[in-house]
Write an enzyme that holds these catalytic residues in place. Structure first.
Site, PDB file in Angstrom:
ATOM      1  N   GLY A  34      11.157   1.863   3.246  1.00 15.48           N
ATOM      2  CA  GLY A  34      10.874   0.584   2.606  1.00 15.48           C
ATOM      3  C   GLY A  34       9.421   0.506   2.203  1.00 15.48           C
ATOM      4  O   GLY A  34       8.726   1.519   2.135  1.00 15.48           O
TER       5      GLY A  34
ATOM      6  N   ILE B  82       0.818  -1.209   0.000  1.00 15.15           N
ATOM      7  CA  ILE B  82       0.000   0.000   0.000  1.00 15.15           C
ATOM      8  C   ILE B  82       0.847   1.252   0.000  1.00 15.15           C
ATOM      9  O   ILE B  82       0.345   2.353   0.188  1.00 15.15           O
ATOM     10  CB  ILE B  82      -0.984   0.022   1.195  1.00 15.15           C
ATOM     11  CG1 ILE B  82      -0.235  -0.277   2.499  1.00 15.15           C
ATOM     12  CG2 ILE B  82      -2.111  -0.963   0.975  1.00 15.15           C
ATOM     13  CD1 ILE B  82      -1.092  -0.107   3.737  1.00 15.15           C
ATOM     14  N   GLY B  83       2.144   1.097  -0.194  1.00 14.53           N
ATOM     15  CA  GLY B  83       2.953   2.305  -0.250  1.00 14.53           C
ATOM     16  C   GLY B  83       4.426   1.974  -0.213  1.00 14.53           C
ATOM     17  O   GLY B  83       4.837   0.886   0.173  1.00 14.53           O
ATOM     18  N   VAL B  84       5.216   2.919  -0.658  1.00 18.36           N
ATOM     19  CA  VAL B  84       6.661   2.766  -0.636  1.00 18.36           C
ATOM     20  C   VAL B  84       7.232   4.067  -0.110  1.00 18.36           C
ATOM     21  O   VAL B  84       6.737   5.139  -0.438  1.00 18.36           O
ATOM     22  CB  VAL B  84       7.218   2.526  -2.059  1.00 18.36           C
ATOM     23  CG1 VAL B  84       8.699   2.210  -1.982  1.00 18.36           C
ATOM     24  CG2 VAL B  84       6.469   1.423  -2.748  1.00 18.36           C
ATOM     25  N   GLY B  85       8.231   3.958   0.719  1.00 18.79           N
ATOM     26  CA  GLY B  85       8.849   5.183   1.233  1.00 18.79           C
ATOM     27  C   GLY B  85      10.335   5.005   1.360  1.00 18.79           C
ATOM     28  O   GLY B  85      10.888   3.969   0.968  1.00 18.79           O
ATOM     29  N   GLY B  86      10.989   6.003   1.908  1.00 21.96           N
ATOM     30  CA  GLY B  86      12.428   5.954   2.087  1.00 21.96           C
ATOM     31  C   GLY B  86      12.842   4.751   2.932  1.00 21.96           C
ATOM     32  O   GLY B  86      13.879   4.144   2.721  1.00 21.96           O
TER      33      GLY B  86
ATOM     34  N   ASP C 147       9.032  15.679  12.065  1.00 16.72           N
ATOM     35  CA  ASP C 147       8.539  15.483  10.706  1.00 16.72           C
ATOM     36  C   ASP C 147       7.018  15.594  10.680  1.00 16.72           C
ATOM     37  O   ASP C 147       6.325  14.722  10.174  1.00 16.72           O
ATOM     38  CB  ASP C 147       9.019  14.134  10.168  1.00 16.72           C
ATOM     39  CG  ASP C 147       9.007  14.086   8.639  1.00 16.72           C
ATOM     40  OD1 ASP C 147       8.815  15.164   8.012  1.00 16.72           O
ATOM     41  OD2 ASP C 147       9.159  12.995   8.074  1.00 16.72           O
TER      42      ASP C 147
ATOM     43  N   LYS D 195       5.475  -2.335   7.879  1.00 13.74           N
ATOM     44  CA  LYS D 195       6.462  -1.524   7.182  1.00 13.74           C
ATOM     45  C   LYS D 195       7.746  -2.340   7.161  1.00 13.74           C
ATOM     46  O   LYS D 195       8.281  -2.681   8.226  1.00 13.74           O
ATOM     47  CB  LYS D 195       6.688  -0.270   8.024  1.00 13.74           C
ATOM     48  CG  LYS D 195       6.796   1.032   7.304  1.00 13.74           C
ATOM     49  CD  LYS D 195       7.000   2.088   8.391  1.00 13.74           C
ATOM     50  CE  LYS D 195       7.167   3.466   7.883  1.00 13.74           C
ATOM     51  NZ  LYS D 195       7.492   4.401   8.964  1.00 13.74           N
TER      52      LYS D 195
END
Ligand SMILES: *[C@@H]1O[C@H](CO)[C@@H](O)[C@H](O)[C@H]1NC(C)=O
Ligand SMILES: *[C@@H]1O[C@H](CO)[C@@H](O)[C@H](O)[C@H]1NC(C)=O
Ligand SMILES: *[C@@H]1O[C@H](CO)[C@@H](O)[C@H](O)[C@H]1NC(C)=O
Length: 842
Positions: free
Chosen positions: A509, A503-507, A621, A525
């Protein structure tokens, strides 16, 4: 954007403790002690005391060894009352109990009477274990005295040695040796030192305690048969200095034991459900006085104080704020129990140690109103335990007795008498001695105070980062092991990381949606194990989330570090990020009220991080992509990978690269590279305008003066025409005064200097006010007229065309240029940018 979604259909805090991963998380229900010796000394028969059977030490004769023989048995009374028989020793004698290692109660019951030539009221003796002296040169003063100790036994036997003083003898009527849940007096987190000087840093595992007072504030006597750990709790009224300043309140049935905090073993609900409260029945908001108790103690020792709190007096959360004093020193200020347990009537305990051996023979404890939150001056205490701590020589008694030196060795009188007697009228038990434990709990920051934990866990086969800084010492803490989840469970939950569940990709993983065996939805995650950056964030995230639990912070369910993996498992948030509901995803618009409630929720989460009584935690953040929404659109702050404790910590790390997300970054942080919680306030201000205007905080496709939302919004706000640029869908639906309050709040958050920005607490208050203004129906007020809403003016709003660069409000332009895309040259941009891009992507 890689939003990770976490959440579940049931209440989050609840389900973590009942889901399939319960094996990972300690749950305690009705503790059953492994060792449970109840010994009726000097009696040929068993007897019962308050529903508890005490076994004859004649029948359990293997327990007792005595240096002097023969043993003389005598009985004067046919009564089998525990207190009508005693065993008398004229030489050194020992009771040896075979025990499981761990904490135990040792309770010694004394009821002196006269038997033959033995006047027990004048007997003088010592009692010791292998490691501690419990009593020395002790003469029982009064009748029916119970001394209670809590000892950690690290051998397979507990040996209690009775040593008579010269020319005297020893006696005892009954002995209890009972297991107490192991982890229960724990140094993680350590108790706080009274007087604001940090934490008590010595290990508590070698610490012996003697309970000197254990009180059920505002309630009645609780006897051992009504306490799962067989403790006695006394009413407090005799210890109150001015009874007229105090009220009692009782609401036993409303007590809640919230997972992660105090349990029924910490103290029973009959203790948490009553309190002594500051008597402010007049409701006078200017009332200002303390309620004070005074206790006799032995000088020369440090004392461990455990306060039990449970807000059974408030009608709403965030209403009761009070200070606690010990010996006129501030122990903790501005306590708001609801920020810890997040519910009314949630049981909560707080532990303190007095800073040095006491000079006087009194301890004074006071509660009084907060001087920060003064709306409803009040203060409560539900229970209090005062425990003497052994001194540096391991003694709990000031006498000169040294274990092993028998001061009565030559005496050869009759030994080991069994004596019966008729005792006088029953008196209430005076319970002295013993410690008490927090049951299987991961304590919260409230007690945690200044400690910040790096828990040990292994990555690539080696243990990393197992240090904790409590001031200057480094200690290793393993409590987070409770959150460890087997890799197999994670694999099952995500169908072996099936791409369809991504459901998503980020810095950090990829993020997967998963489901545990019991149907609980989770967000998983999975970090890239090669990334050092990822490792640091992984640790920070676990550290933060396992310590800080709050309704408005996304809950960590667990983590997995098997097979070099770095996996974090969160509650699944059904409705994704706030950002996705503002723009870019085609989701329906949120109403103004929804937006206000979301901002209020997020502000609460941040307020919790920034305050309490511990060192502030700075999120670093804050952005709309890090505020997630559950199935009821309740907001929770997520993503603690960059969090830091604060300002002090960072001063030693000024070189730390500026981190955060572009468009939200505090310009002062840029300039001075110094991090404070006001940097979060700045970022939150940007979020407020994002929520209001529903556009990206940086949009390079727009004309230059519109690129940076903060800059653009402030321009219109200074002109008093912010309504010109708000989200179209809000037009006509915002009350002007609600908008005005909201915008003012946002504007203050964006102040150039941190000192000029409000605290998150103020922001929260103002947002709540803005919500009230939106909801209020005030007859006769023109603004109540629902036709008179923002947006009735002809919309010049989308007049974004080639904005007028001449609107340079003094004091704002320079600031925003620093954070606008073109003007970052002064800072090490490539570094910053890669940070920004990464974190933006998470
Ligand atoms: C103590 O327990 C008994 C039953 O075990 C109960 O009847 C009694 O009400 C309890 N008392 C208190 C003060 O809780
Ligand atoms: C409460 O007691 C503390 C400690 O003795 C003292 O500093 C404080 O001023 C008192 N507060 C009031 C309102 O009397
Ligand atoms: C209590 O005794 C232990 C040794 O058994 C010692 O390590 C500890 O420092 C003592 N506690 C205090 C407060 O001196």
């Amino acid at each position: 954007m890689g939003p990770f979604f976490v959440g579940s259909k049931m209440g989050v805090e609840k389900f973590i403790f009942v889901s399939t991963i319960t094996c990972l998380i300690c749950i305690c229900h009705g503790f059953t002690p492994q060792d449970n010796y109840l010994i009726n000394c000097g009696s040929p028969a068993n007897s019962t005391l308050m529903d508890r059977v005490f076994m004859s030490d004649k029948l359990a004769s293997n327990l007792l060894t005595s240096s002097t023989k023969p043993e003389i048995l005598a009985s004067q009374s046919s009564s089998s009352d525990v207190y009508q028989t005693a065993r008398v020793f004229t030489g050194v004698a020992t009771y040896k109990f075979s025990v499981a290692r761990g904490r135990h109660w040792v309770r010694l019951h004394f009821n002196p009477f006269n038997y033959q030539s033995y006047q027990m009221g004048s007997a003088k003796f010592a009692v010791s274990t292998q490691t501690h002296v419990l009593l020395s040169e002790y003469t029982v003063n009064g009748s029916k005295v119970v001394k209670e100790y809590s000892l950690n036994v690290d051998t397979d036997d507990l040996v209690l040695t009775f040593t008579p003083s010269a020319t005297s003898f020893a006696f005892v009527n009954a002995i209890e040796v009972i297991s107490v849940p192991d982890s229960l007096i724990t140094s993680s987190p350590p108790p706080r030192l009274v007087g604001g000087s940090g934490m008590f840093q010595q290990s508590l595992s070698t610490q012996a305690f003697e309970t000197v007072h254990r009180l059920n504030m505002g309630g009645s006597l609780v006897t051992p048969n009504n306490d799962t750990l067989t403790r006695t709790w006394q009413p407090d009224s005799d210890f109150l200095l001015s009874k007229n300043l105090a009220n009692t309140v009782s609401k036993i049935l409303s007590v809640k034991f919230v997972p992660g905090f105090a349990t029924e073993e910490t103290a029973p609900s009959s203790v948490y459900g009553t309190c002594t409260e500051m008597n402010n029945s007049s409701g006078d908001p200017t009332s200002n006085f303390n309620v004070t108790w005074e206790f006799d103690v032995d000088p020369g020792f440090q004392y461990y104080l455990r306060f039990h709190f449970c807000d059974i007096v408030s009608l709403a959360l965030n209403q009761l704020y009070f200070n606690v004093y010990v010996d006129s020193m501030l122990a903790v200020m501005d306590v708001d129990l609801s920020t810890y347990v997040n519910t009314l009537a949630g049981a909560y305990n707080m532990d303190f140690v007095t800073p040095s051996p006491k000079g006087s023979n009194k301890i004074r404890v006071s509660v009084g109103p907060s001087n920060v939150h003064t709306d409803y001056p009040d203060g409560i205490v539900n229970g209090l335990e005062i425990m003497k701590m052994n001194n540096s020589r391991g003694q709990l008694s000031a006498g000169t007795f040294v274990p092993g030196s028998s001061s009565s060795g030559t005496k050869q009188k009759s030994v080991g008498l069994i004596v019966g007697a008729t005792v006088g009228p029953l008196l209430a038990l005076v319970l002295l001695g013993g410690g008490c434990f927090v049951l299987c709990k991961k304590r919260k920051r409230g007690q945690d105070g200044h400690s910040k934990t790096w828990m040990p866990f292994s990555i690539n086969g080696m243990s990393v980062g197992s240090k904790v800084s409590y001031g200057t010492t480094l200690t290793s803490i393993t409590t987070n092991a409770n959150y460890r989840i087997p890799f197999a469970t994670v694999k099952d939950a995500t169908n072996n990381f099936d791409e369809s569940r991504n459901i998503g990709v980020g810095g950090f993983g990829k993020v997967y949606k998963g489901e545990l065996n019991d149907g609980t939805k989770v967000a998983v995650k999975r970090g890239n194990p090669k990334s050092q950056q990822g490792l640091a964030e992984f640790r920070t995230e676990i550290e933060m989330l396992s310590q800080f639990r709050h309704r408005h912070l996304v809950s960590l369910i667990g983590y997995c570090d098997e097979n070099n993996e770095m996996i974090l498992v969160y509650e699944y948030m059904e409705n994704g990020t706030v950002k996705s509901h503002l723009y870019g995803s085609g989701l329906p618009s949120l109403t103004w009220k929804q937006r206000l409630e979301i901002c209020i929720g997020a502000a609460r989460g941040l307020h919790y991080l920034h305050t309490g009584d511990s060192k502030p935690v700075i999120h670093r953040d804050v952005k709309s992509a890090n505020i997630l929404l559950d199935e009821n659109f309740m907001a929770k702050v997520a993503d603690f990978g960059l969090s830091k404790t604060g300002p002090e910590l960072d001063q030693t790390h000024v070189s730390t690269a500026v981190k955060g997300s572009f468009g939200y970054l505090d310009p002062e942080y840029f300039r001075r590279q110094q991090l404070t919680e006001k940097s979060d306030v700045y970022s939150f201000g940007v979020v407020l305008f994002e929520v209001l205007c529903a556009r990206p905080v940086i949009d390079p496709t727009l004309p230059r003066e519109m690129v940076n939302l903060a800059e653009w919004a402030m321009k219109w706000q200074k002109k008093g025409q912010l309504d010109q640029i708000i989200d179209q869908s809000l037009r006509g639906n915002i009350r002007p005064d609600s908008l005005r309050k909201f915008a003012e709040t946002g504007e203050k958050c964006l102040a150039d200097y941190g000192v000029d920005r409000p605290s998150m607490g103020d922001v929260l208050w103002n947002l709540e006010y803005a919500l009230q203004l939106q909801e209020a129906v005030i007859d006769g007020e023109p603004e109540d007229n629902s036709t008179n809403m923002i947006g009735e003016l002809p919309p010049q709003i989308n007049n974004f065309s080639q904005g007028d660069t001449s609107v340079n409000v003094p004091g704002t332009t320079g600031r925003f240029e620093e954070s606008s895309i073109d003007d970052l040259s002064g800072v090490s941009m490539s570094k910053v940018f890669s940070q920004l891009v990464k974190s933006e992507g998470r």
